[in-house]
Design an enzyme around this catalytic site. Structure first.
Site, short mmCIF file in Angstrom:
data_model
loop_
_atom_site.label_atom_id
_atom_site.label_comp_id
_atom_site.label_asym_id
_atom_site.label_seq_id
_atom_site.Cartn_x
_atom_site.Cartn_y
_atom_site.Cartn_z
N ARG A 46 0.85 -1.20 0.00
CA ARG A 46 0.00 0.00 0.00
C ARG A 46 0.88 1.25 0.00
NH1 ARG A 46 -1.45 1.71 4.71
NH2 ARG A 46 -2.11 -0.31 5.51
N TYR A 99 -17.51 17.53 -13.97
CA TYR A 99 -18.01 16.15 -14.06
C TYR A 99 -19.02 15.93 -12.92
CZ TYR A 99 -17.94 11.12 -13.25
OH TYR A 99 -18.30 9.82 -13.01
N ASP A 171 -8.62 19.84 -13.06
CA ASP A 171 -8.91 18.52 -13.60
C ASP A 171 -8.53 18.57 -15.08
OD1 ASP A 171 -10.01 16.25 -14.76
OD2 ASP A 171 -11.67 16.17 -13.34
N LYS A 196 -9.37 7.70 -18.66
CA LYS A 196 -9.70 8.32 -19.94
C LYS A 196 -8.48 8.32 -20.87
CE LYS A 196 -13.67 8.73 -17.97
NZ LYS A 196 -13.58 9.04 -16.59
#
Ligand SMILES: Cc1ncc(COP(=O)(O)O)c(C=O)c1O
Length: 381
Positions: A46, A99, A171, A196
């Site tokens: 992690r 978004y 973003d 994306k």
């Protein structure tokens, strides 16, 4: 090095164990330690994973930041940024046309921690200036916005925010660092849904944040480990692999996007078109200054739910589905899909009408994409 060279090589030395030119998928949860406190810099997956580290270093170079951190999704990356920048009593400003999932996160979750949000049209800098308060700690912008492609002046917003103790987050999912580098324009943090364009092949969900300030980077690394929403080694590997071809894909998305936008602009069935590469788009001049391409995202209004439905049920090559930025053309209906979480009145105010269709133009032969759209327009005759 040039961007294309960095896209392929940055952060990716040949594997020290074998010389493998491609960074291996280090599918391990832990690492053997030689003795107490004696190890090779890797303790638990992690906290550190070499495949993820390679992606994070690669993205830090491409965005021009001091460090990058990869998360389980774009939303996980944005969540971590709210943990980095906001605490009870703080105020944040957000573009009113982000978004839908970003709005949902801020409005349905983060707000309940005693953090106030103001949603404004950030493409008008006067709105940003007016909304700033002494306790504003974050301005979150998306440019171009999803789905209306409105453009915000990153440099202008950064100058306003930096008059106070406030960070600017951009973003950059729609443009990728190939077409737009927010940190060079003055922003503090660039965030992406790697799902994306960065991954580019519609086969992975992930997110990454790249930071300009060392103190922010150190704190975000702490949050990434403490909160734990990390990107898996396999997804890190897929995104690294996708980024190697990011420049050629983005050029192809841009060329096809421009051709489809010009085609749509000529169709009488299209009431309104939103593409920053068309000279009559209100953000065209600014887009030309702060972006080096216009990309493959277009929204267009067909004038009603029934018309949008008939059109979307007729397309074949253009796949009806959420998401964007893959090599294949994807087409969607924001009001019922990506932006369903935005209240209906707010959608109407923004211009996300029931007739609005969003297309993520892929890199197929553009004549085939246009022929498919032409066939779908026949459903409106
Ligand atoms: C502009 C933008 N930002 C963030 C996200 C969220 O990313 P993810 O779906 O990887 O969580 C999306 C998803 O569609 C998006 O379009």
């Amino acid at each position: 090095m040039g961007f294309k060279t960095d896209a392929i090589h940055a952060g990716q030395e040949p594997d020290p164990a074998t010389g493998a030119v491609t960074i291996p998928i280090y599918q391990t949860s832990t690492y053997v330690q030689e003795g107490l406190g004696k190890h090779k810099g890797f303790e638990y997956a992690r906290t550190q994973n070499p495949t993820r580290t390679a992606l994070e270093k690669n993205m830090a170079v491409l965005e021009g930041g001091v460090a990058g951190y990869a998360f389980a999704s774009g939303m996980a990356a944005t969540t971590a940024l709210t943990q980095l920048l906001l605490k009870q009593g703080d105020h944040a400003i957000c573009s009113d046309n982000v978004y839908g999932g970003t709005f949902r996160l801020f409005d349905k979750i983060v707000r309940h921690y005693g953090i106030e949000f103001t949603y404004i049209n950030t493409s008008d800098l006067r709105n940003v200036e007016k909304a700033m308060r002494p306790n504003t700690r974050m301005v979150f912008i998306e440019t171009p916005t999803n789905p209306l492609m409105s453009i915000t002046d990153i440099r202008g917003v950064s100058e306003l925010a930096h008059g106070a103790d406030c960070r600017v987050v951009v973003d950059n999912t729609f443009m990728s660092p190939y077409f737009q580098r927010p940190l060079e324009l003055g922003a503090d943090i660039a965030v992406h849904s790697t799902t994306k364009y960065l991954n580019g092949h519609s086969d992975s969900v992930g997110g990454v944040a790249v930071l300009k300030r060392k103190e922010d980077a150190e704190r975000l690394q702490f949050i990434q480990n403490a909160a734990g929403a990390i990107l898996s080694p396999f997804d890190s590997w897929l995104v690294l692999r996708g980024i190697k071809t990011l420049p050629v894909r983005m050029e192809a998305h841009h060329a096809n996007g421009m051709a489809v936008a010009q085609y749509l602009a000529r169709k009488k069935e299209v009431r309104k078109i939103y593409y920053p590469g068309l000279p009559d788009h209100p953000g065209y001049g600014l887009a030309k200054k702060q972006m080096t391409g216009f990309g493959g995202m277009i929204a267009f209004d067909l004038g009603g739910l029934d018309r949008a439905k008939r059109f979307l049920e007729r397309v074949k090559l253009c796949s009806l589905g959420e998401s964007l930025g893959g090599v294949e053309t994807l087409i969607s209906h924001p009001a019922t899909m990506t932006h369903a979480s935005v209240p209906a009145e707010e959608r109407a105010r923004l211009g996300i009408t029931d007739g609005l269709v969003r297309i993520s133009v892929g890199i197929e032969d553009v004549e085939d994409v246009i022929a498919d759209l032409e066939n779908a327009f026949a459903a409106l005759a």
